[in-house]
Design an enzyme around this catalytic site. Structure first.
Site, PDB file in Angstrom:
ATOM      1  N   CYS A  73      49.182  27.234  45.581  1.00 35.71           N
ATOM      2  CA  CYS A  73      50.467  27.736  46.076  1.00 35.71           C
ATOM      3  C   CYS A  73      51.260  28.459  44.992  1.00 35.71           C
ATOM      4  O   CYS A  73      51.171  28.134  43.818  1.00 35.71           O
ATOM      5  CB  CYS A  73      51.311  26.581  46.582  1.00 35.71           C
ATOM      6  SG  CYS A  73      50.466  25.542  47.750  1.00 35.71           S
ATOM      7  N   ARG A  83      45.922  33.315  42.691  1.00 33.34           N
ATOM      8  CA  ARG A  83      45.771  31.864  42.624  1.00 33.34           C
ATOM      9  C   ARG A  83      45.130  31.305  43.899  1.00 33.34           C
ATOM     10  O   ARG A  83      44.718  30.148  43.913  1.00 33.34           O
ATOM     11  CB  ARG A  83      47.137  31.216  42.403  1.00 33.34           C
ATOM     12  CG  ARG A  83      47.757  31.603  41.069  1.00 33.34           C
ATOM     13  CD  ARG A  83      49.236  31.295  41.059  1.00 33.34           C
ATOM     14  NE  ARG A  83      49.491  29.900  41.276  1.00 33.34           N
ATOM     15  CZ  ARG A  83      49.539  28.983  40.331  1.00 33.34           C
ATOM     16  NH1 ARG A  83      49.359  29.338  39.087  1.00 33.34           N
ATOM     17  NH2 ARG A  83      49.776  27.739  40.608  1.00 33.34           N
ATOM     18  N   TRP A 142      48.531  27.237  49.963  1.00 33.04           N
ATOM     19  CA  TRP A 142      47.116  26.858  50.020  1.00 33.04           C
ATOM     20  C   TRP A 142      47.106  25.483  50.674  1.00 33.04           C
ATOM     21  O   TRP A 142      47.602  24.514  50.099  1.00 33.04           O
ATOM     22  CB  TRP A 142      46.563  26.808  48.604  1.00 33.04           C
ATOM     23  CG  TRP A 142      45.078  26.636  48.516  1.00 33.04           C
ATOM     24  CD1 TRP A 142      44.126  27.588  48.733  1.00 33.04           C
ATOM     25  CD2 TRP A 142      44.368  25.455  48.152  1.00 33.04           C
ATOM     26  NE1 TRP A 142      42.877  27.066  48.527  1.00 33.04           N
ATOM     27  CE2 TRP A 142      42.990  25.755  48.169  1.00 33.04           C
ATOM     28  CE3 TRP A 142      44.756  24.153  47.803  1.00 33.04           C
ATOM     29  CZ2 TRP A 142      42.007  24.817  47.867  1.00 33.04           C
ATOM     30  CZ3 TRP A 142      43.776  23.225  47.511  1.00 33.04           C
ATOM     31  CH2 TRP A 142      42.414  23.560  47.545  1.00 33.04           C
ATOM     32  N   ASN A 144      55.729  23.427  45.815  1.00 33.98           N
ATOM     33  CA  ASN A 144      54.347  23.274  45.346  1.00 33.98           C
ATOM     34  C   ASN A 144      54.149  21.817  44.946  1.00 33.98           C
ATOM     35  O   ASN A 144      55.076  21.198  44.423  1.00 33.98           O
ATOM     36  CB  ASN A 144      54.083  24.128  44.113  1.00 33.98           C
ATOM     37  CG  ASN A 144      53.914  25.591  44.451  1.00 33.98           C
ATOM     38  OD1 ASN A 144      53.914  25.971  45.612  1.00 33.98           O
ATOM     39  ND2 ASN A 144      53.785  26.401  43.423  1.00 33.98           N
ATOM     40  N   GLY A 145      52.937  21.307  45.110  1.00 34.98           N
ATOM     41  CA  GLY A 145      52.667  19.914  44.729  1.00 34.98           C
ATOM     42  C   GLY A 145      52.480  19.071  45.968  1.00 34.98           C
ATOM     43  O   GLY A 145      52.207  19.586  47.062  1.00 34.98           O
ATOM     44  N   GLU A 147      26.847  26.796  35.249  1.00 36.15           N
ATOM     45  CA  GLU A 147      27.897  27.795  35.415  1.00 36.15           C
ATOM     46  C   GLU A 147      27.385  28.966  36.260  1.00 36.15           C
ATOM     47  O   GLU A 147      28.111  29.479  37.123  1.00 36.15           O
ATOM     48  CB  GLU A 147      28.385  28.255  34.031  1.00 36.15           C
ATOM     49  CG  GLU A 147      29.404  29.367  34.023  1.00 36.15           C
ATOM     50  CD  GLU A 147      30.692  29.076  34.772  1.00 36.15           C
ATOM     51  OE1 GLU A 147      30.919  27.918  35.183  1.00 36.15           O
ATOM     52  OE2 GLU A 147      31.471  30.013  34.994  1.00 36.15           O
ATOM     53  N   LYS A 197      29.082  30.102  39.740  1.00 38.20           N
ATOM     54  CA  LYS A 197      29.539  31.475  40.022  1.00 38.20           C
ATOM     55  C   LYS A 197      28.994  31.931  41.363  1.00 38.20           C
ATOM     56  O   LYS A 197      29.720  32.474  42.183  1.00 38.20           O
ATOM     57  CB  LYS A 197      29.076  32.471  38.952  1.00 38.20           C
ATOM     58  CG  LYS A 197      29.753  32.485  37.603  1.00 38.20           C
ATOM     59  CD  LYS A 197      31.207  32.843  37.599  1.00 38.20           C
ATOM     60  CE  LYS A 197      32.054  31.701  37.968  1.00 38.20           C
ATOM     61  NZ  LYS A 197      32.686  30.826  37.163  1.00 38.20           N
ATOM     62  N   GLU A 218      30.563  30.081  44.346  1.00 39.13           N
ATOM     63  CA  GLU A 218      31.971  30.417  44.554  1.00 39.13           C
ATOM     64  C   GLU A 218      32.154  31.706  45.349  1.00 39.13           C
ATOM     65  O   GLU A 218      33.014  31.779  46.217  1.00 39.13           O
ATOM     66  CB  GLU A 218      32.686  30.572  43.194  1.00 39.13           C
ATOM     67  CG  GLU A 218      32.980  29.257  42.507  1.00 39.13           C
ATOM     68  CD  GLU A 218      33.588  29.447  41.122  1.00 39.13           C
ATOM     69  OE1 GLU A 218      34.493  28.678  40.776  1.00 39.13           O
ATOM     70  OE2 GLU A 218      33.152  30.356  40.373  1.00 39.13           O
ATOM     71  N   HIS A 238      11.311  15.844  38.712  1.00 37.14           N
ATOM     72  CA  HIS A 238      11.721  14.510  39.167  1.00 37.14           C
ATOM     73  C   HIS A 238      12.437  14.577  40.520  1.00 37.14           C
ATOM     74  O   HIS A 238      13.410  13.870  40.743  1.00 37.14           O
ATOM     75  CB  HIS A 238      12.613  13.853  38.117  1.00 37.14           C
ATOM     76  CG  HIS A 238      11.910  13.664  36.810  1.00 37.14           C
ATOM     77  ND1 HIS A 238      10.819  12.843  36.664  1.00 37.14           N
ATOM     78  CD2 HIS A 238      12.101  14.231  35.596  1.00 37.14           C
ATOM     79  CE1 HIS A 238      10.383  12.896  35.408  1.00 37.14           C
ATOM     80  NE2 HIS A 238      11.145  13.743  34.739  1.00 37.14           N
ATOM     81  N   LYS A 259      42.771  29.541  42.328  1.00 40.18           N
ATOM     82  CA  LYS A 259      42.614  29.814  40.898  1.00 40.18           C
ATOM     83  C   LYS A 259      43.086  28.626  40.074  1.00 40.18           C
ATOM     84  O   LYS A 259      42.502  28.278  39.064  1.00 40.18           O
ATOM     85  CB  LYS A 259      43.414  31.076  40.552  1.00 40.18           C
ATOM     86  CG  LYS A 259      43.293  31.509  39.100  1.00 40.18           C
ATOM     87  CD  LYS A 259      41.919  32.063  38.816  1.00 40.18           C
ATOM     88  CE  LYS A 259      41.679  32.323  37.343  1.00 40.18           C
ATOM     89  NZ  LYS A 259      40.256  32.346  37.031  1.00 40.18           N
TER      90      LYS A 259
HETATM   91  C1  G6P Z   1      39.625  25.909  39.890  1.00 38.12           C
HETATM   92  C2  G6P Z   1      39.127  27.319  39.631  1.00 38.12           C
HETATM   93  C3  G6P Z   1      37.942  27.274  38.676  1.00 38.12           C
HETATM   94  C4  G6P Z   1      38.339  26.557  37.405  1.00 38.12           C
HETATM   95  C5  G6P Z   1      38.880  25.153  37.686  1.00 38.12           C
HETATM   96  C6  G6P Z   1      39.504  24.547  36.438  1.00 38.12           C
HETATM   97  O1  G6P Z   1      38.691  25.212  40.647  1.00 38.12           O
HETATM   98  O2  G6P Z   1      38.753  27.955  40.842  1.00 38.12           O
HETATM   99  O3  G6P Z   1      37.538  28.590  38.356  1.00 38.12           O
HETATM  100  O4  G6P Z   1      37.241  26.479  36.550  1.00 38.12           O
HETATM  101  O5  G6P Z   1      39.916  25.218  38.668  1.00 38.12           O
HETATM  102  O6  G6P Z   1      40.616  25.308  36.088  1.00 38.12           O
HETATM  103  P1  G6P Z   1      41.262  25.357  34.653  1.00 38.12           P
HETATM  104  O7  G6P Z   1      42.440  26.302  34.817  1.00 38.12           O
HETATM  105  O8  G6P Z   1      41.705  23.967  34.328  1.00 38.12           O
HETATM  106  O9  G6P Z   1      40.252  25.870  33.706  1.00 38.12           O
END
Ligand code: G6P
Length: 604
Positions: free
Chosen positions: A2, A27, A75, A99-100, A480, A484, A487, A503, A599
């Protein structure tokens, strides 16, 4: 996640609020809304989906002269992404954005319902505005009603509340979610949940602390702390640089950010590489005194950077290192000892689980360090020490350049510790410093390689899943790479240590299983190669990434010959980022704002 904006002043308010929300779009959100108070009248607009829908709804709405307004991108947490659940939430004569999470909202809601209040939404936020109006009936002033409301709220929040009972005013509060207040000498006061929303609109800001709240008009701001003591206003200058927030001709922010990695890594290294040692001027040597262990804690991509660091810290600095996923760490009653340095890694510095883990470590008396991309973020302000990754604003939800700079910083940190603890020869530290200097060139995108990935991507759209595999630091890189792809392509992908495939996971091998194999020349090449051959023998479709030929692969992406596995790591990182992006583009997905993702995740 948010976003919040607020404005008090004479300029056309709709544009200011929607522009501010646009800066927070990256975000992630699923609905948006604004409320404007002018001449005792509220105008309220909400729309589900992207901001363009809100713009459409507000196209005939114009104001001239003084007004007060608040805006929000939501969000969904409590309740579906519908117009009714979108913020601002309204009472009889007041509006709120938040927010929160209000943890005791159900209890408050029950109490208010008994008082005859009618709720329109399923959100936790709506209780705030009704509670405020409930207190307004008996409070001496609207501000008293606001403070009485805050006293009843449990949980985390950043709140802006506007009421016709206090016409030219915004009430604000911050506890656990970021809120920034700005002014510009032109009789305007602004609010944002991130400074991105304020750049170019005001020149000085205050990053509110947890527990702070207050009341603002165009000319005056009163700020209080959690003990209701007045707080002196200490504004700090806000950067005017908005350039980094634009796409600069790239199709997506993610693409621009991958291409930017060369420059931002240069920035990250700047002033930190000596001839035979690493300098982090921001760190006091006492931070490491009495430390025998490092505990790294993070979420998502930052967690993968932490995993890479765990290999480097033990290998270079000979220090016991463990890695924790923040959401697990928080609740598993961890055993913490004072000889542990607690290191959190976060792009945003606001991720709720990581922030809470940091608070826990501090409370347990541990020394703390944050590696973060956002100065003045909650984690930076809370930790004993901080190292900034200098990646610039990262807008793509799928993190790329933040990860690249995190790993660069962590590699440097491992060498700094190695120097302090005398666990590597000076010649070896010098050699690795030389390697670090080559990174900006290593991650520069090779257009021919990008074109190859673009062509190759069409062959990877229809399988039943992906396994990204690697050993050593290439295992977290495989994780990672898989993250990616998940996502932004919404395809099923997993990262695995290559040696672990036999395994269990190898049971999935068939031509519809795509294996993306990381085969660096300088780290366990033969071991990894055998693992890939096992998959090839079982007819998995193999895409190998390696500087060396590999004849058991269906597709081969050739990386450059280099001197060291860490250089190979960075080159393969770029390959994985672009490969995922090209697959997702072919699938027609929203690259910068993938579905269901945010984000910055400021709820647990
Ligand atoms: C969210 C984002 C990710 C990020 C994670 C941790 O899930 O979509 O891309 O890696 O938060 O965020 P930070 O800001 O703590 O690295």
């Amino acid at each position: 996640m948010c976003g919040i904006v607020g404005y008090i002043g004479n300029k056309p308010i709709k544009e200011i609020l929607i522009d501010g929300l646009r800066e927070l779009e990256y975000r992630g959100y699923d609905s948006a809304g604004i409320a404007v108070l002018q001449n005792h009248q509220f105008s309220l607009f909400k729309a589900i989906g992207k901001l363009i829908n809100l713009e459409e709804k507000t196209k005939n709405f114009e104001t001239t002269g003084f007004s007060v307004g608040i805006g929000h991108t939501r969000w969904a947490t409590h309740g579906k992404p519908t117009e009714l659940n979108a913020h601002p939430h309204v009472g009889e004569n007041s509006c709120v954005v938040h927010n929160g999470i209000i943890e005791n909202y159900q209890e408050l809601k029950n109490m208010l319902i008994q008082q005859g209040v009618k709720f329109l939404s399923q959100t936790d936020t709506e209780v705030i505005v009704h509670l405020f109006e409930y207190h307004l009936r008996t409070a001496a002033t609207p501000f008293d009603a606001f403070t009485q409301t805050l006293k009843k709220l449990k949980g985390s929040y950043a709140i802006l509340l506007v009421s016709a009972s206090a016409d030219e005013t915004i009430f604000f509060a911050k506890n656990g979610s970021p809120m920034i207040l700005g002014r510009n000498g032109e009789g305007e006061t602004l609010f944002g949940s991130s400074d991105a929303a304020l750049i170019g609109k005001c020149h000085e800001v205050i990053y509110l602390e947890d527990g702070q709240y207050g009341v603002a008009t165009a000319q005056t701001i009163a700020l209080y702390d959690q003990f209701n003591h007045a707080v002196e206003l200490r504004f700090i200058p806000l950067s005017e640089n908005k350039l980094s927030a634009q796409k600069e001709g790239f199709r997506f922010f993610m693409e621009k950010e991958v291409y930017e990695q060369s420059r931002v890594i240069s920035d990250t290294l700047m002033g930190r590489l000596g001839d035979e040692r690493i300098y982090f001027e921001e760190l006091d040597a006492t931070l490491f005194e009495g430390i025998n262990e490092i505990k790294l804690c993070a979420c998502g991509t930052s967690y993968h950077a932490a995993m890479v660091a765990s290999y480097l810290f033990e290998r270079h600095s000979k220090i016991r290192t463990s890695v924790e996923i923040a959401s697990e760490f928080r609740y598993r009653e961890p055993f913490l000892t004072h000889d542990t340095l607690f290191v959190v890694i976060s792009q945003s510095g606001e991720t709720a689980d990581t922030l809470e883990s940091l608070k826990m470590a501090k409370k347990a008396g541990l020394k703390t360090l944050v590696i973060c991309n956002v100065d003045n973020s909650s984690m930076v302000r809370l930790a004993d020490a901080s190292i900034l990754t200098r990646a610039g604003i990262e807008k793509g939800v799928a993190s790329t350049k933040a990860f690249a700079t995190q790993v660069s910083v962590l590699w440097m940190l491992s060498l700094m510790l190695a120097g302090m603890r005398k666990t590597l020869e000076t010649t070896e530290i010098k050699r690795q410093i030389h390697l670090l200097r080559t990174l900006p060139a290593t991650v520069k995108v090779d257009e021919a390689l990008h074109e190859q990935l673009r062509r190759l991507s069409k062959r990877y759209l229809n399988g039943h899943g992906f396994f990204f595999i690697g050993r050593d630091v290439f295992f977290p890189l495989a994780l990672e790479g898989a993250l990616k792809l998940k996502e932004i392509s919404y395809l099923h992908a997993e990262g695995y240590p290559s040696g672990e495939m036999k395994h269990g996971p190898i049971a999935l091998a068939d031509p519809g299983l795509y294996t993306i194999a990381l085969l660096p020349q300088h780290k366990l090449y033969d071991k990894t190669k055998s693992n890939v051959e096992e998959l090839s023998a079982r007819d998995s479709t193999i895409c190998s990434i390696s500087p060396l030929d590999f004849n058991k692969a269906d597709d081969h992406i050739r990386t450059k010959l280099s001197e060291d596995y860490m250089v190979e790591f960075f080159e393969m990182m770029v390959v994985l980022q672009l490969f995922s992006m090209e697959i997702a583009i072919r699938l027609g997905n929203d690259i910068d704002m993938p579905r269901n993702l945010a984000k910055s995740v400021t709820v647990e």
